[in-house]
Design an enzyme around this catalytic site. Structure first.
Site, PDB file in Angstrom:
ATOM      1  N   LYS A  12      -6.197 -49.979 -14.622  1.00 23.82           N
ATOM      2  CA  LYS A  12      -7.351 -49.097 -14.477  1.00 23.82           C
ATOM      3  C   LYS A  12      -7.494 -48.283 -15.761  1.00 23.82           C
ATOM      4  CE  LYS A  12     -10.431 -47.908 -11.264  1.00 23.82           C
ATOM      5  NZ  LYS A  12     -11.253 -48.937 -10.587  1.00 23.82           N
ATOM      6  N   THR A  57      -6.633 -52.050  -8.755  1.00 24.51           N
ATOM      7  CA  THR A  57      -6.789 -51.050  -9.812  1.00 24.51           C
ATOM      8  C   THR A  57      -7.218 -49.704  -9.239  1.00 24.51           C
ATOM      9  OG1 THR A  57      -9.097 -51.626 -10.279  1.00 24.51           O
ATOM     10  CG2 THR A  57      -7.402 -52.876 -11.449  1.00 24.51           C
ATOM     11  N   HIS A 248     -16.916 -39.425 -46.483  1.00 21.94           N
ATOM     12  CA  HIS A 248     -17.350 -39.283 -47.879  1.00 21.94           C
ATOM     13  C   HIS A 248     -18.248 -38.060 -48.060  1.00 21.94           C
ATOM     14  CE1 HIS A 248     -15.651 -43.088 -49.050  1.00 21.94           C
ATOM     15  NE2 HIS A 248     -16.295 -43.721 -48.089  1.00 21.94           N
TER      16      HIS A 248
END
Length: 299
Positions: A12, A57, A248
């Protein structure tokens, strides 16, 4: 030609949970994103759709919630170890488990100059992470963080690089160096009473000090110094991996405005960006096993 089922796991992903400790009028908050994955004899599920040995799950999600109540999730490594042991020790088919955790920080709102007992504002310089892998014969703990944005306004050079017919970048002896840093470090021989919060804070502070004080000729050099410093200071760290995208900052051309611009005004570009990756490894350290399994974007 024979085709066989390869390595597999299931789990999960990204269970969001918030734990409030209400033992006193002054509440505490822990905000987590938890992912789990189980390993075991799941071949029948993949090959034939046979689910009789598969822990859903959804159950893994509920287990993450319940263990946040059973085990105070601070430090997150202790919580992750407890949850992984639950899956392996208490669920008969499970042979191995991996738990990955992200932690988001909050700080108290101040009212009349005093921190309020139960009101918070989201804060934090970075997202703290942990990954616990529990196997039959080994336990791996990886601490770290992501999205730590750090900048130095001088003390960084970039020159004497390889040049070909497509090179337009100009060399510089004074540039802004900035990145959104991801760092993960693997600990070996970590005792049950390891001061996880203390190790985390100290490693982060040490790496930031290296970033600040090194007269850098390349981001690659900076990452190496940061990683090496962490290993030199903490013998239980077997290796560290760092990912650093360049954020940058380019000097704005003021020549059109008849104004000087002496490294004062820059435009920040978010893409494309250089992506620098590095690792520092202690010679003779115990092998990583499955410690890094599941990470993407790391060397």
């Amino acid at each position: 030609m024979s085709i066989v089922l390869g390595p597999h796991q299931y789990g999960k992903a990204e269970t969001r949970l918030v734990r409030i400790v209400r033992d006193s009028p002054r509440h505490e908050i822990t905000d987590l994103n938890v992912s789990s994955a189980l390993r075991g004899p799941w071949e029948e599920a993949y090959l034939d759709g046979d689910q009789r040995r598969v822990l859903p799950t959804d159950t893994q999600k509920n287990s993450a919630y319940v263990w946040a109540k059973k085990v105070a999730p601070d430090p997150i490594e202790v919580y992750g170890l407890a949850l992984a042991h639950h899956f392996v020790d208490d669920v008969e088919p499970v042979e191995g488990a991996r738990v990955e955790i992200e932690r988001y920080d909050w700080t108290r709102v101040e009212v009349d100059g005093r921190p309020h007992d139960h009101t918070f504002v989201r804060t934090g310089q970075e997202v703290r992470t942990a990954a616990i892998t529990l196997e039959a014969d080994a336990t791996h703990v990886v601490q770290g963080f992501k999205d730590l944005v750090v900048l130095k306004s001088t003390g960084s050079h970039f020159k004497d690089f390889l040049v070909d017919e497509y090179t337009t970048l100009q060399p510089t002896d004074d540039r802004i160096m900035a990145t959104s840093l991801t760092a993960q470090w693997r600990l070996t021989d970590a005792a049950a009473d390891t001061d996880w919060n203390g190790v985390y804070a100290a490693v982060k502070a040490l790496m930031l000090a290296e970033f600040a004080t090194l007269d850098s000729f390349a981001l690659q050099q900076t990452l190496w110094h940061m990683g090496r410093a962490a290993l030199e200071a903490f013998p239980p760290i077997a290796e560290i991996r760092l990912v650093a995208p360049n954020k940058h900052h380019f000097l704005v051309d003021f020549s059109r405005f008849d104004e000087p611009n002496e490294n004062e005004v820059f435009h920040a570009d978010d893409r494309p960006y250089g992506l620098i990756q590095a690792s520092a490894v202690r010679e003779g350290a115990a092998p990583a096993g499955e410690a890094w399994h599941g990470y993407t974007g790391l060397v």
